[in-house]
Design an enzyme around this catalytic site. Structure first.
Site, PDB file in Angstrom:
ATOM      1  N   GLU A 154      25.662  36.682  57.443  1.00 37.93           N
ATOM      2  CA  GLU A 154      27.240  37.309  57.468  1.00 37.93           C
ATOM      3  C   GLU A 154      27.503  37.979  58.630  1.00 37.93           C
ATOM      4  O   GLU A 154      27.142  39.278  58.857  1.00 37.93           O
ATOM      5  CB  GLU A 154      27.146  38.448  56.460  1.00 37.93           C
ATOM      6  CG  GLU A 154      26.634  37.826  55.044  1.00 37.93           C
ATOM      7  CD  GLU A 154      27.202  38.723  53.868  1.00 37.93           C
ATOM      8  OE1 GLU A 154      28.087  38.183  53.034  1.00 37.93           O
ATOM      9  OE2 GLU A 154      26.666  39.849  53.923  1.00 37.93           O
TER      10      GLU A 154
ATOM     11  N   HIS B 208      22.256  44.144  53.587  1.00 40.19           N
ATOM     12  CA  HIS B 208      23.379  43.855  53.619  1.00 40.19           C
ATOM     13  C   HIS B 208      23.863  44.786  54.702  1.00 40.19           C
ATOM     14  O   HIS B 208      23.390  46.113  54.710  1.00 40.19           O
ATOM     15  CB  HIS B 208      24.273  44.124  52.535  1.00 40.19           C
ATOM     16  CG  HIS B 208      25.657  43.597  52.273  1.00 40.19           C
ATOM     17  ND1 HIS B 208      26.564  44.362  53.035  1.00 40.19           N
ATOM     18  CD2 HIS B 208      26.193  42.625  51.979  1.00 40.19           C
ATOM     19  CE1 HIS B 208      27.718  43.888  52.738  1.00 40.19           C
ATOM     20  NE2 HIS B 208      27.619  42.771  52.281  1.00 40.19           N
TER      21      HIS B 208
ATOM     22  N   ASN C 155      28.752  38.985  45.085  1.00 35.05           N
ATOM     23  CA  ASN C 155      28.358  40.540  45.617  1.00 35.05           C
ATOM     24  C   ASN C 155      29.630  41.286  45.111  1.00 35.05           C
ATOM     25  O   ASN C 155      30.341  41.450  45.914  1.00 35.05           O
ATOM     26  CB  ASN C 155      27.998  40.562  47.100  1.00 35.05           C
ATOM     27  CG  ASN C 155      27.721  41.985  47.566  1.00 35.05           C
ATOM     28  OD1 ASN C 155      27.575  42.786  46.517  1.00 35.05           O
ATOM     29  ND2 ASN C 155      27.537  42.033  48.774  1.00 35.05           N
ATOM     30  N   TRP C 156      29.428  41.922  44.194  1.00 32.70           N
ATOM     31  CA  TRP C 156      30.549  42.837  43.631  1.00 32.70           C
ATOM     32  C   TRP C 156      30.839  44.117  44.268  1.00 32.70           C
ATOM     33  O   TRP C 156      31.688  44.938  43.951  1.00 32.70           O
ATOM     34  CB  TRP C 156      30.483  42.912  42.117  1.00 32.70           C
ATOM     35  CG  TRP C 156      30.674  41.711  41.304  1.00 32.70           C
ATOM     36  CD1 TRP C 156      30.951  40.550  41.760  1.00 32.70           C
ATOM     37  CD2 TRP C 156      31.073  41.607  39.866  1.00 32.70           C
ATOM     38  NE1 TRP C 156      31.489  39.570  40.804  1.00 32.70           N
ATOM     39  CE2 TRP C 156      31.213  40.396  39.568  1.00 32.70           C
ATOM     40  CE3 TRP C 156      31.127  42.593  38.853  1.00 32.70           C
ATOM     41  CZ2 TRP C 156      31.718  39.976  38.224  1.00 32.70           C
ATOM     42  CZ3 TRP C 156      31.461  41.988  37.673  1.00 32.70           C
ATOM     43  CH2 TRP C 156      31.600  40.963  37.335  1.00 32.70           C
ATOM     44  N   LYS C 157      29.742  44.649  44.996  1.00 26.08           N
ATOM     45  CA  LYS C 157      29.568  45.823  45.710  1.00 26.08           C
ATOM     46  C   LYS C 157      30.020  46.759  44.577  1.00 26.08           C
ATOM     47  O   LYS C 157      29.361  46.785  43.415  1.00 26.08           O
ATOM     48  CB  LYS C 157      30.479  45.730  46.924  1.00 26.08           C
ATOM     49  CG  LYS C 157      30.408  44.832  47.816  1.00 26.08           C
ATOM     50  CD  LYS C 157      31.079  44.692  49.167  1.00 26.08           C
ATOM     51  CE  LYS C 157      31.007  43.281  49.940  1.00 26.08           C
ATOM     52  NZ  LYS C 157      31.545  43.409  51.280  1.00 26.08           N
TER      53      LYS C 157
ATOM     54  N   GLY D 129      35.158  41.033  54.628  1.00 27.74           N
ATOM     55  CA  GLY D 129      36.160  41.513  54.148  1.00 27.74           C
ATOM     56  C   GLY D 129      37.346  41.784  55.159  1.00 27.74           C
ATOM     57  O   GLY D 129      38.415  42.254  54.635  1.00 27.74           O
TER      58      GLY D 129
ATOM     59  N   GLU E  98      26.535  46.588  54.919  1.00 27.83           N
ATOM     60  CA  GLU E  98      26.932  47.846  54.423  1.00 27.83           C
ATOM     61  C   GLU E  98      25.845  49.068  54.103  1.00 27.83           C
ATOM     62  O   GLU E  98      25.909  49.818  54.204  1.00 27.83           O
ATOM     63  CB  GLU E  98      28.017  47.774  53.317  1.00 27.83           C
ATOM     64  CG  GLU E  98      29.283  47.219  53.606  1.00 27.83           C
ATOM     65  CD  GLU E  98      29.999  46.299  52.524  1.00 27.83           C
ATOM     66  OE1 GLU E  98      29.363  46.067  51.278  1.00 27.83           O
ATOM     67  OE2 GLU E  98      30.702  45.382  53.048  1.00 27.83           O
TER      68      GLU E  98
ATOM     69  N   GLY F 271      32.225  38.185  48.350  1.00 27.83           N
ATOM     70  CA  GLY F 271      32.369  39.537  48.057  1.00 27.83           C
ATOM     71  C   GLY F 271      33.578  39.750  47.327  1.00 27.83           C
ATOM     72  O   GLY F 271      33.909  39.125  46.153  1.00 27.83           O
ATOM     73  N   GLY F 272      34.765  39.938  47.917  1.00 26.84           N
ATOM     74  CA  GLY F 272      35.887  40.108  47.409  1.00 26.84           C
ATOM     75  C   GLY F 272      36.500  39.066  46.441  1.00 26.84           C
ATOM     76  O   GLY F 272      36.962  39.085  45.324  1.00 26.84           O
TER      77      GLY F 272
ATOM     78  N   SER G 113      34.215  36.757  54.065  1.00 24.01           N
ATOM     79  CA  SER G 113      35.776  36.296  53.863  1.00 24.01           C
ATOM     80  C   SER G 113      35.838  34.898  53.551  1.00 24.01           C
ATOM     81  O   SER G 113      36.571  33.881  53.751  1.00 24.01           O
ATOM     82  CB  SER G 113      36.392  36.221  55.096  1.00 24.01           C
ATOM     83  OG  SER G 113      36.839  37.752  55.594  1.00 24.01           O
TER      84      SER G 113
HETATM   85  P1  PGA Z   1      33.588  39.414  51.533  1.00 27.23           P
HETATM   86  O1  PGA Z   1      32.084  39.896  51.446  1.00 27.23           O
HETATM   87  O2  PGA Z   1      33.398  37.947  50.986  1.00 27.23           O
HETATM   88  O3  PGA Z   1      34.546  40.369  50.941  1.00 27.23           O
HETATM   89  O4  PGA Z   1      33.833  39.129  52.899  1.00 27.23           O
HETATM   90  C1  PGA Z   1      31.086  39.374  51.638  1.00 27.23           C
HETATM   91  C2  PGA Z   1      29.742  40.223  51.667  1.00 27.23           C
HETATM   92  O5  PGA Z   1      29.815  41.400  52.126  1.00 27.23           O
HETATM   93  O6  PGA Z   1      28.621  39.906  51.124  1.00 27.23           O
END
Ligand code: PGA
Length: 247
Positions: A167, A97, A10-12, A173, A99, A231-232, A210
């Site tokens: 999640e 998600h 997930n590159w956001k 993050g 966010e 994500g990250g 994470s």
């Molecule tokens: P993260 O994000 O791996 O940076 O914690 C995961 C996500 O939001 O799907």
């Protein structure tokens, strides 16, 4: 469904366009060099989805969207419909998600509409659920997650496969992760929920929050973890490749 892990990147809203295209090309070059045991889905920013589809067209890597609108077309300024993503060849969509829930005020009712639309498309939804730190501290993590699953309606839909990404909001993050027991218990609860309702057990429960190259092997060894939403670490090519190698 087979037992290989499902890894969703997930590159956001990262990175900028030209860098994103370079990253896609560089990931493609690297994965050509080894046999991938896992299924990989990359969800880049919407503006480079077409490039991603073209770059990975002759590979087993799938491309997904990070969200979608539940209507096919219409007066919804700034939105992109599930049908448009389907039309260009996306195979997956991340839905609900945290966010989107936090910054775009998406609730379970809206998420239910998106799942219903996707049910009638070729796109497989990945439903995100997870508790806040307050819910965890007050012992309400299971209730919060089960409520999200119930109200999204996914357990009553004839989707195959059903994919849930667990999640914890506080783990996204932050560099913090739940203990292995906490992950195992939540994943088992989710698996049980579908089994106990006599629904298809064609379900995958991914862990997200994470995940990185250092902890992925441990997380993947936990019973009930069928993959990861990353994500990250999916934006750092070397780390992402290490994660793929560990799966
Ligand atoms: P993260 O994000 O791996 O940076 O914690 C995961 C996500 O939001 O799907």
């Amino acid at each position: 469904m087979n037992n290989s892990k499902l890894i969703v990147a997930n590159w956001k809203m990262n990175p900028l366009i030209s860098e994103g295209i370079k990253l896609l090309e560089s990931i493609k070059e690297d994965i050509e060099n080894f046999n991938l045991p896992s299924k990989i889905v990359i969800c880049p920013p919407a503006l480079i989805t077409m490039q991603a589809l073209s770059i990975f067209s002759d590979t087993s890597v799938s491309v997904g969207s990070q969200d979608c609108h539940y209507e096919e077309i219409g007066a919804f300024t700034g939105d992109i419909s599930f049908k448009m993503f389907e039309e260009i060849g996306c195979e997956y969509a991340i839905i609900g998600h945290s966010e989107r829930r936090a910054y775009h005020f998406e609730d379970n009712e809206l998420i239910n509409k998106k799942l219903k639309s996707l049910k009638n498309s070729k796109i497989i939804p990945i439903l995100c659920v997870g508790e806040s730190m307050d819910e965890k501290s007050s012992g309400k993590a299971y209730d919060a997650v089960m409520k999200q699953i119930d109200e999204s309606g996914i357990n009553f839909m004839s989707l195959s496969p059903k994919i849930i990404a667990y999640e914890p909001i506080w783990a996204i993050g932050s560099g913090k992760t739940p203990t292995s027991d906490e992950i195992m218990n939540m994943h088992n609860k989710i698996h049980q929920k579908f089994k106990s309702q006599n629904k298809s057990d064609d379900i995958k429960v991914l862990y997200g929050g994470s995940v990185n190259a250092k902890n992925v092997a441990q997380i993947f060894s936990i019973p009930g973890v069928d993959g990861a939403l990353i994500g990250g670490a999916s934006l750092k090519k070397t780390q992402f490749i290490e994660i793929l190698e560990a799966s």
